[in-house]
Scaffold this active site. Structure first.
Site, short mmCIF file in Angstrom:
data_model
loop_
_atom_site.label_atom_id
_atom_site.label_comp_id
_atom_site.label_asym_id
_atom_site.label_seq_id
_atom_site.Cartn_x
_atom_site.Cartn_y
_atom_site.Cartn_z
CB SER A 70 -17.50 -31.51 -16.26
OG SER A 70 -17.62 -32.55 -15.81
CE LYS A 99 -22.03 -29.17 -17.73
NZ LYS A 99 -20.70 -29.97 -16.94
CB SER A 155 -20.80 -32.96 -17.18
OG SER A 155 -20.46 -32.51 -16.65
N1 GLN Z 1 -16.34 -37.49 -14.20
C1 GLN Z 1 -16.37 -36.49 -13.46
C2 GLN Z 1 -17.69 -36.75 -12.28
O1 GLN Z 1 -18.32 -37.45 -12.60
C3 GLN Z 1 -16.79 -34.81 -13.33
C4 GLN Z 1 -17.85 -33.88 -13.40
C5 GLN Z 1 -17.53 -33.01 -13.00
O2 GLN Z 1 -16.87 -32.13 -13.36
N2 GLN Z 1 -18.73 -32.18 -13.44
O3 GLN Z 1 -17.50 -36.06 -11.24
#
Ligand code: GLN
Length: 468
Positions: free
Chosen positions: A173, A74, A149
Site C-alpha cells: 500500500s 494517512k 491503499s
Molecule cells: N492491496 C493490498 C490489500 O488490499 C495491500 C493493502 C495494504 O498494503 N494495506 O490488502
C-alpha cells in the site's frame, strides 16, 4: 523544493515556517478540489505549529530536522485531538485521544502536519476506491486511480500539496501507489517504525513508511520516524548510517519466477533498461530464485484477512465510533452498527478471515498459510546470501482507470503480486519512479528489496540511479 532544503532555510531564518505553511495551504485549495487527496486539511493546527517554529527560530532556540516541512498523514494514524476515520463510516467522527509514535516523532522534529489523506477503507484495497468518502485522482492523469491503499498520501506528494507524507504498507500500500503516482515510496523493515497509534489491519504485516519526491527526503523522513518505541514491543532501532557503498561490489538479484511474460510491455522495457543502467554503473546482475512466489498472494490474503477479522472485532458500535440508531437490543446493535459502518471490501475480508480461523478450517487454511509464509521467508534468506538487492517491477501494470477492477476483487488483488512477497518476509523495499512517462503520462515504478534493516543500501542505490 526538497524538504531537506526547506528545513535548512527555516532553521537559518531565511524563510518562515508560516509562509511555507500558507503556501502549501494555498496549493491544496487550488488543486485538491479536483485531486481529492485529503479528507481533511488541518489549517489551524498547522499554522499554530508553524508560528511556534518561527518563534523558536526568532529566539535562537534549536529547531528540528523537519522544521516547517509540510507533511500529510494517512487517515489511519492517530493525531491527538484530530479526527481519524480510516476512510470508514464506522469511525467517521472519531477523534484521536493521543498521537501515534510516528506522528509524535514528526512533531518533535518540527514538521507541520497539514492534513489527513484519503485511503481504501481500513487500508484494504489497491486503488483508494474503497474509501467510504471519495475517490482520489492520480495527479499524473486524472482518469486513472492513484493506487492504494495509501492513494491520498501518494497523490498529495505527487501533486506537491505536501513534501512528505506517511502511509502504511501491509502488502504493497505504499509501494504500489508510489509507482502509480510517480513518487518514491518506502516500506521499511517490519519493526523499524513503531506501529503504536496506527489503526491495525494485519498486525504481523502492517508497517508505517513514507512518500517523497526524491531519495534524500525519503532517507530524512525515515530517519525521523524509525527507532525503538517502548509502546510497541515489536519495534527496534534500525541502523541509519550509510555504509561504505561501492556499486561495483553490489550484487543485484533478478528473481526468475517474476513472470516477466505476464507484465505490461512498457513495464518490461523500463525494467530491462534499469537493469542495463545498473550494469553500466558496474553492479553485478545475478539470477536468483524465489521458488514460492506463486503462493505469496494466496498466503497473504489468508493471513491478512485472518488478522483483520480479529483486529476489526473491536468496532462493535459500543467503544468506538458509530452506533446504529435502528438497534433495539445489544446483539442487533452489534449487527447493525457493523453492517452499516463497514463497506463491502472490509466485510469480505472479515468473512474470509473468520472462515479461515474457524475450528473446522483453521488447519487447512490459516496454519497452511503460516507454513507457506515460513517457506517464503526462507526463500528470501537464501536469496540474500547471494544478492544484496533484489530488483523487480513494483507492479505488473501501470495505473488503471476508475471502476476497471472494482467489480473483480481478484484482479484488484493481483496488483500486489510483486510487493506482497517482501511484506510476508518483513524485509525492506522501496519503489522508485521511472524518469520517462508512458504515452498516457503515467509513471512506472521499480522495486528494490533488501534484507532486514538494510535501508541504507536501498537509499544508496536509488540515490545513485536518480543522479544518473
Ligand atoms: N492491496 C493490498 C490489500 O488490499 C495491500 C493493502 C495494504 O498494503 N494495506 O490488502
Amino acid at each position: 523544493m526538497k524538504a531537506i532544503l526547506i528545513a535548512q532555510k527555516v532553521k537559518s531564518g531565511e524563510i518562515k515556517a508560516t509562509d511555507v505553511t500558507k503556501e502549501y495551504l494555498r496549493k491544496i485549495s487550488a488543486k485538491d478540489e479536483k485531486i481529492n487527496a485529503f479528507l481533511e486539511v488541518f489549517a489551524d493546527s498547522a499554522l499554530k505549529k508553524a508560528e511556534e517554529i518561527d518563534l523558536k527560530v526568532a529566539q535562537g532556540r534549536p529547531v528540528g530536522k523537519l522544521a516547517g516541512v509540510p507533511v500529510a498523514i494517512k487517515d489511519n494514524m492517530l493525531y491527538k485531538n484530530h479526527k481519524m476515520s480510516c476512510a470508514s463510516k464506522i469511525l467517521e467522527n472519531y477523534i484521536s485521544p493521543y498521537s501515534a509514535t510516528a506522528v509524535e516523532k514528526l512533531l518533535n522534529e518540527d514538521a507541520v502536519i497539514i492534513g489527513r489523506t484519503n485511503m481504501d477503507e481500513f487500508a484494504m484495497g489497491s486503488s483508494t476506491e474503497n474509501s467510504a468518502f471519495k475517490n482520489t485522482k492520480n495527479p499524473l492523469n486524472e482518469d486513472y486511480v492513484p493506487g492504494g491503499s495509501s492513494g491520498g498520501s501518494a497523490a498529495a506528494v505527487a501533486a506537491n500539496m505536501a513534501l512528505i507524507s506517511l502511509g502504511s504498507d501491509t502488502g504493497g500500500s505504499i509501494r504500489q501507489p508510489a509507482a502509480f503516482c510517480g513518487v518514491y515510496g518506502l516500506k521499511p523493515t517490519y519493526g523499524s517504525v513503531s506501529r503504536y497509534g496506527l489503526a491495525a489491519f494485519a498486525s504481523s504485516l502492517d508497517q508505517i513508511g513514507c512518500f517523497t519526491n526524491n531519495p534524500e527526503d525519503l532517507e530524512l523522513a525515515f530517519s525521523v520516524i524509525s527507532g525503538h518505541d517502548k509502546k510497541d514491543s515489536t519495534s527496534l532501532d534500525a541502523p541509519q548510517e550509510r555504509k561504505e557503498f561501492n556499486i561495483k561490489t553490489v550484487k543485484i538479484g533478478i528473481p526468475k519466477e517474476h513472470f516477466m511474460d505476464k507484465i505490461d510491455a512498457e513495464i518490461k522495457k523500463e525494467f530491462l533498461s534499469t537493469v542495463e543502467k545498473l550494469k553500466k554503473l558496474g553492479a553485478d546482475i545475478i539470477d536468483i530464485s524465489l521458488p514460492n512466489t506463486a503462493y505469496a498472494l494466496a498466503t497473504y490474503y489468508i493471513i491478512a484477512s485472518s488478522e483483520a477479522s480479529s483486529n476489526l472485532g473491536r468496532y462493535d458500535g459500543m467503544r468506538y465510533g458509530r452506533t446504529s440508531k435502528r438497534a433495539d437490543s445489544l446483539i442487533s446493535s452489534y449487527k447493525l452498527s457493523r453492517g452499516e459502518g463497514f463497506g463491502p471490501e472490509v466485510k469480505r475480508r472479515i468473512m474470509l478471515g473468520t472462515y479461515s480461523l474457524s475450528a473446522g478450517y483453521y488447519d487447512a487454511y490459516y496454519i497452511k498459510a503460516q507454513k507457506m509464509r515460513t517457506l517464503i521467508k526462507e526463500d528470501f534468506k537464501k536469496a540474500f546470501k547471494k544478492a544484496d538487492i533484489i530488483l523487480t517491477p513494483t507492479t505488473p501494470t501501470t495505473a488503471f482507470k476508475f471502476q476497471e477492477k472494482l467489480k473483480d476483487p481478484i484482479s484488484m488483488y493481483l496488483s500486489d503480486i510483486f510487493t506482497i512477497p517482501a511484506s510476508l518476509a518483513g524485509v525492506c523495499a522501496v519503489s522508485a519512479p521511472s524518469k520517462n512517462k508512458t504515452e498516457n503520462g503515467l509513471s512506472i515504478g521499480m522495486q528494490f528489496i533488501s534484507n532486514h534493516f538494510n535501508e541504507p543500501t536501498l537509499f544508496s542505490v536509488i540515490g545513485m540511479l536518480n543522479n544518473e
